[in-house]
Write an enzyme that holds these catalytic residues in place. Structure first.
Site, PDB file in Angstrom:
ATOM      1  CG  ASP A 113      10.462 -64.569  14.294  1.00  0.00           C
ATOM      2  OD1 ASP A 113      10.460 -65.346  14.836  1.00  0.00           O
ATOM      3  OD2 ASP A 113       9.301 -64.054  13.804  1.00  0.00           O
ATOM      4  CG  HIS A 313      15.318 -65.807  16.659  1.00  0.00           C
ATOM      5  ND1 HIS A 313      14.301 -66.876  16.385  1.00  0.00           N
ATOM      6  CD2 HIS A 313      14.494 -64.698  16.427  1.00  0.00           C
ATOM      7  CE1 HIS A 313      13.359 -66.812  15.763  1.00  0.00           C
ATOM      8  NE2 HIS A 313      13.025 -65.159  15.608  1.00  0.00           N
TER       9      HIS A 313
END
Length: 337
Positions: A113, A313
């Protein structure tokens, strides 16, 4: 060459230990496990060193010195008051200081991320230290292009993109901090493959401009991703209930500063050996599909780009065994130092 960078000796790793070292902004907290070549693990939003709990023992068992830090503004690391203290060059300076404090000359840096962006910038600005770079979820895109604030402001039409929403000081904090645990549970669920909203549901990355909407309104309710136990959620919530969210959110509030400060590196590829791992159900890999397509130019020493089918994610937490295998296989193929 430091002692820990000698020939790899896989075996039973020593237990993980917490340590705090001096950094440019005060204090850097990290969790360390194993001996061997240094692998620095950099988390994203809204996480902590704990996001690498599955990778620390796996890398240590494979013969590496795995170190997961709390990024500036998170956990037990310092939280400067000035929002500008969270710009990219400052976070890279933290990584560099941590490597030096650990007594090392070089490291492999792996990020997820926002940590992927921090890892890439670390490798770009200090190739003499960061000898290889692993990127999870967010692909590498060289500095340059349009000003980020303008790009994000133009997304969504009648709705506002979450990055713009996060950029206004105090706004997201007002939504999150009255119920940190509940907000985190919803945010994790919204981006996890097994709990994310269906294609016919409103996109949880946007809020309504018309009625002062919040992200929370679009999070799944009453579900928890399979990878996230109640105890795991307790760890994340406990950290942010103690620290607040401003330090973490300040990363979003420096994107235009980064764009200006890194303008001299526009279009610059990462020359070091690289690895990318993402999920097919992660919006980052669809929004940034062109960045992935550009890897032959932007990551010329890329060993592999892996999209895990049906993964969301939080790749290293959703699919730890697969990610650990890809990381250790890649690390084992790197030249020893």
């Amino acid at each position: 060459m430091s002692a820990s960078q000698s020939t790899r000796r896989p075996g039973a790793p020593v237990a993980a230990r917490h340590r705090t070292v001096a950094g440019p902004a005060g204090r850097l907290h990290a969790v360390e496990q194993g001996d061997g070549s240094l692998v620095l693990l950099v988390h994203g939003f809204p996480e902590s060193w704990y996001s690498w709990r599955h990778q620390l023992p796996a890398l240590a068992g494979a013969g590496y010195r795995a170190v997961a830090l709390d990024v500036r503004g998170y956990g037990r690391s310092s939280r400067p008051a000035d929002p500008a203290a969270y710009r990219m060059r400052e976070l890279v300076a933290d990584n560099l200081a941590l490597v030096r404090a650990l007594g090392e000359e070089t490291a492999v840096v792996v990020g997820h991320d926002w940590g992927s962006n921090i890892a890439a910038a670390s490798a770009l600005l200090h190739p003499e230290v960061f000898r290889a770079v692993g990127l999870l979820s967010v692909p590498y895109a060289p500095p340059g292009g349009p000003r980020p604030g303008e790009v994000f402001a133009g997304m969504g039409g009648p709705e506002e993109f979450y990055v713009s929403y996060f950029q206004r000081p105090g706004r997201a904090e007002a939504e999150i901090e009255p119920d940190v645990r509940g907000w985190l549970a919803g945010f994790f669920a919204a981006l996890s493959a097994d709990t994310m909203p269906g294609a016919d549901a409103p996109d949880p990355h946007f809020v309504s401009r018309a009625d002062g909407g919040t992200l929370r309104e679009r999070f799944p309710r009453g579900v928890r991703p399979a990878w996230l136990s109640e105890a795991d959620l307790d760890v994340y919530a406990g950290e942010f209930e103690r620290t607040g969210l401003t330090g973490a959110l300040n990363r979003y509030r420096n994107m235009d500063r980064d764009w200006a400060e890194l303008a001299g590196l526009a279009g610059r590829p990462l020359e070091q050996p690289a690895l990318f791992v993402g999920g097919t159900r992660d919006a980052s890999t669809t929004w940034m599909a062109e960045a992935i397509d550009a890897f032959p130019r932007t990551l010329p020493a890329l060993a592999g780009a892996h999209l895990l089918e049906g993964c969301g994610h939080w790749v290293q937490q959703e699919r730890p065994a697969e990610v650990n295998g890809l990381l250790t296989g890649w690390l084992d193929a790197l030249p020893e130092v």
